[in-house]
Design a protein around this motif. Structure first.
Motif, PDB file in Angstrom:
ATOM      1  N   GLN A 131      -2.340   7.545  -3.907  1.00 32.61           N
ATOM      2  CA  GLN A 131      -2.279   7.401  -2.454  1.00 32.61           C
ATOM      3  C   GLN A 131      -3.327   6.405  -1.956  1.00 32.61           C
ATOM      4  O   GLN A 131      -4.476   6.439  -2.379  1.00 32.61           O
ATOM      5  CB  GLN A 131      -2.481   8.761  -1.780  1.00 32.61           C
ATOM      6  CG  GLN A 131      -2.144   8.746  -0.296  1.00 32.61           C
ATOM      7  CD  GLN A 131      -2.137  10.136   0.312  1.00 32.61           C
ATOM      8  OE1 GLN A 131      -2.820  11.039  -0.172  1.00 32.61           O
ATOM      9  NE2 GLN A 131      -1.370  10.328   1.364  1.00 32.61           N
ATOM     10  N   ILE A 174       8.672   1.329  -8.635  1.00 28.57           N
ATOM     11  CA  ILE A 174       7.565   2.110  -8.087  1.00 28.57           C
ATOM     12  C   ILE A 174       8.088   3.493  -7.715  1.00 28.57           C
ATOM     13  O   ILE A 174       8.986   3.631  -6.882  1.00 28.57           O
ATOM     14  CB  ILE A 174       6.963   1.417  -6.851  1.00 28.57           C
ATOM     15  CG1 ILE A 174       6.457   0.018  -7.228  1.00 28.57           C
ATOM     16  CG2 ILE A 174       5.831   2.260  -6.261  1.00 28.57           C
ATOM     17  CD1 ILE A 174       5.951  -0.799  -6.049  1.00 28.57           C
ATOM     18  N   TYR A 216      -1.408  12.610   4.985  1.00 28.40           N
ATOM     19  CA  TYR A 216      -2.056  11.303   4.960  1.00 28.40           C
ATOM     20  C   TYR A 216      -3.072  11.212   6.088  1.00 28.40           C
ATOM     21  O   TYR A 216      -2.994  11.927   7.089  1.00 28.40           O
ATOM     22  CB  TYR A 216      -1.035  10.164   5.074  1.00 28.40           C
ATOM     23  CG  TYR A 216      -0.262  10.126   6.374  1.00 28.40           C
ATOM     24  CD1 TYR A 216      -0.772   9.465   7.491  1.00 28.40           C
ATOM     25  CD2 TYR A 216       0.994  10.732   6.478  1.00 28.40           C
ATOM     26  CE1 TYR A 216      -0.060   9.427   8.679  1.00 28.40           C
ATOM     27  CE2 TYR A 216       1.706  10.709   7.664  1.00 28.40           C
ATOM     28  CZ  TYR A 216       1.177  10.043   8.764  1.00 28.40           C
ATOM     29  OH  TYR A 216       1.877  10.018   9.939  1.00 28.40           O
ATOM     30  N   MET A 275       1.757   4.915  -8.141  1.00 24.41           N
ATOM     31  CA  MET A 275       0.595   4.519  -7.352  1.00 24.41           C
ATOM     32  C   MET A 275      -0.125   5.758  -6.832  1.00 24.41           C
ATOM     33  O   MET A 275       0.500   6.739  -6.438  1.00 24.41           O
ATOM     34  CB  MET A 275       1.029   3.645  -6.165  1.00 24.41           C
ATOM     35  CG  MET A 275       1.651   2.330  -6.568  1.00 24.41           C
ATOM     36  SD  MET A 275       2.203   1.351  -5.129  1.00 24.41           S
ATOM     37  CE  MET A 275       0.590   0.932  -4.389  1.00 24.41           C
ATOM     38  N   CYS A 294       8.137   7.199  -6.084  1.00 27.20           N
ATOM     39  CA  CYS A 294       7.619   7.773  -4.843  1.00 27.20           C
ATOM     40  C   CYS A 294       8.223   9.153  -4.619  1.00 27.20           C
ATOM     41  O   CYS A 294       9.143   9.570  -5.315  1.00 27.20           O
ATOM     42  CB  CYS A 294       7.904   6.850  -3.659  1.00 27.20           C
ATOM     43  SG  CYS A 294       9.646   6.455  -3.400  1.00 27.20           S
ATOM     44  N   PHE A 325      11.606   0.913  -4.814  1.00 27.08           N
ATOM     45  CA  PHE A 325      10.922   2.156  -4.454  1.00 27.08           C
ATOM     46  C   PHE A 325      11.928   3.278  -4.690  1.00 27.08           C
ATOM     47  O   PHE A 325      12.919   3.397  -3.961  1.00 27.08           O
ATOM     48  CB  PHE A 325      10.478   2.134  -2.993  1.00 27.08           C
ATOM     49  CG  PHE A 325       9.596   0.956  -2.640  1.00 27.08           C
ATOM     50  CD1 PHE A 325       8.274   0.929  -3.043  1.00 27.08           C
ATOM     51  CD2 PHE A 325      10.095  -0.116  -1.919  1.00 27.08           C
ATOM     52  CE1 PHE A 325       7.446  -0.151  -2.714  1.00 27.08           C
ATOM     53  CE2 PHE A 325       9.292  -1.193  -1.584  1.00 27.08           C
ATOM     54  CZ  PHE A 325       7.966  -1.217  -1.989  1.00 27.08           C
ATOM     55  N   PHE A 362       5.498   3.346   2.533  1.00 27.78           N
ATOM     56  CA  PHE A 362       4.769   2.181   2.041  1.00 27.78           C
ATOM     57  C   PHE A 362       4.498   1.218   3.186  1.00 27.78           C
ATOM     58  O   PHE A 362       5.250   1.171   4.165  1.00 27.78           O
ATOM     59  CB  PHE A 362       5.568   1.447   0.961  1.00 27.78           C
ATOM     60  CG  PHE A 362       5.711   2.200  -0.319  1.00 27.78           C
ATOM     61  CD1 PHE A 362       4.791   2.041  -1.342  1.00 27.78           C
ATOM     62  CD2 PHE A 362       6.757   3.095  -0.502  1.00 27.78           C
ATOM     63  CE1 PHE A 362       4.917   2.747  -2.531  1.00 27.78           C
ATOM     64  CE2 PHE A 362       6.894   3.805  -1.677  1.00 27.78           C
ATOM     65  CZ  PHE A 362       5.977   3.627  -2.703  1.00 27.78           C
ATOM     66  N   GLN A 413       0.846  -1.195   0.000  1.00 25.39           N
ATOM     67  CA  GLN A 413       0.000   0.000   0.000  1.00 25.39           C
ATOM     68  C   GLN A 413       0.877   1.238   0.000  1.00 25.39           C
ATOM     69  O   GLN A 413       1.864   1.313   0.746  1.00 25.39           O
ATOM     70  CB  GLN A 413      -0.917   0.034   1.218  1.00 25.39           C
ATOM     71  CG  GLN A 413      -1.853   1.249   1.219  1.00 25.39           C
ATOM     72  CD  GLN A 413      -2.699   1.355   2.474  1.00 25.39           C
ATOM     73  OE1 GLN A 413      -2.250   1.050   3.571  1.00 25.39           O
ATOM     74  NE2 GLN A 413      -3.934   1.791   2.312  1.00 25.39           N
ATOM     75  N   TYR A 414       0.501   2.220  -0.834  1.00 28.93           N
ATOM     76  CA  TYR A 414       1.220   3.486  -0.863  1.00 28.93           C
ATOM     77  C   TYR A 414       0.588   4.441   0.143  1.00 28.93           C
ATOM     78  O   TYR A 414      -0.599   4.766   0.043  1.00 28.93           O
ATOM     79  CB  TYR A 414       1.182   4.090  -2.265  1.00 28.93           C
ATOM     80  CG  TYR A 414       1.946   5.394  -2.375  1.00 28.93           C
ATOM     81  CD1 TYR A 414       3.194   5.539  -1.786  1.00 28.93           C
ATOM     82  CD2 TYR A 414       1.422   6.478  -3.070  1.00 28.93           C
ATOM     83  CE1 TYR A 414       3.904   6.726  -1.879  1.00 28.93           C
ATOM     84  CE2 TYR A 414       2.123   7.666  -3.183  1.00 28.93           C
ATOM     85  CZ  TYR A 414       3.356   7.787  -2.581  1.00 28.93           C
ATOM     86  OH  TYR A 414       4.055   8.957  -2.666  1.00 28.93           O
ATOM     87  N   SER A 444       7.592   8.769   0.628  1.00 27.85           N
ATOM     88  CA  SER A 444       8.285   7.503   0.369  1.00 27.85           C
ATOM     89  C   SER A 444       7.763   6.400   1.280  1.00 27.85           C
ATOM     90  O   SER A 444       8.431   5.379   1.484  1.00 27.85           O
ATOM     91  CB  SER A 444       9.797   7.670   0.586  1.00 27.85           C
ATOM     92  OG  SER A 444      10.329   8.596  -0.336  1.00 27.85           O
TER      93      SER A 444
END
Length: 205
Positions: free
Chosen positions: A199, A175, A43, A197, A177, A153, A18, A11-12, A16
């Motif tokens: 959020q 991926i 977040y 990805m 980020c 990442f 995860f 999951q993002y 940076s």
């Protein structure tokens, strides 16, 4: 490609950060961090699984990658640089040998980052998958010796420098980020098989 029957979920969270889990083990990368630090991503903690039996892998102590107060709310353990772990109780700190005993092979690559004394780029193997975590370094010299990376990442500054040299990041899954919206318009993302990805999105393997 990575086997699709590993029951591995990524999951993002933001920046940076995860969350990686196989539903039994729980790993956070560069999380918890201070929401909104330096104008980067906020977040919602209610949208993130906070399992008390978790490990945090932290690359460096900047607030957009690390928040000690949030970390102390949980019974998590940590693998991170010395300036983060120095004042912590020993039972909270994991070393490479501790990780090996639970099936994670960790290699730390010391890399430079502005205004940061201790910065670690991480390379670890778990469930026969090799993960790479760039952190915030812009240095690409360490990439020469890296092979067989499954999931990487990677920050945009490394990709920009690789693009400047006519190169791509070599991994089965890259991926991106720590992006700002304007980064997505830059040419070092064009025609590359990089994953961006949204959020809270989850990738399943």
């Amino acid at each position: 490609m990575i086997s699709s029957n590993l029951d591995l979920h990524i999951q993002y969270i933001g920046n940076s950060g995860f969350y990686i889990t196989d539903d039994n083990n729980h790993i956070y990368i560069d999380y918890p961090y201070t929401s909104g630090s330096y104008g980067y991503m906020e977040y919602d903690p209610n949208l993130i699984n906070h399992n008390n039996k978790s490990i945090c892998f932290i690359t460096h102590s900047h607030r957009d990658h690390w928040n000690r107060r949030e970390f102390n709310k949980y019974s998590w353990k940590i693998f991170g640089p010395r300036d983060i772990t120095f004042f912590m109780k020993r039972f909270k700190i994991l070393k490479a040998k501790d990780l090996k005993s639970i099936g994670i092979e960790m290699k730390v690559i010391k890399t430079p980052h502005k205004y940061c004394i201790f910065h670690n780029t991480l390379l670890f193997k778990w469930k026969d998958i090799t993960f790479y975590v760039s952190g915030d370094t812009t240095d690409i010299s360490h990439l020469v010796d890296l092979e067989d990376i499954d999931i990487a990442f990677v920050n945009p500054w490394i990709l920009k420098e690789l693009n400047r040299q006519g190169k791509c990041f070599k991994a089965k899954h890259v991926i991106l980020c720590h992006l700002r919206d304007e980064d997505l318009e830059k040419d070092f993302f064009i025609d590359k098989n990089y994953i961006v990805m949204k959020q809270y999105d989850v990738l399943n393997f």
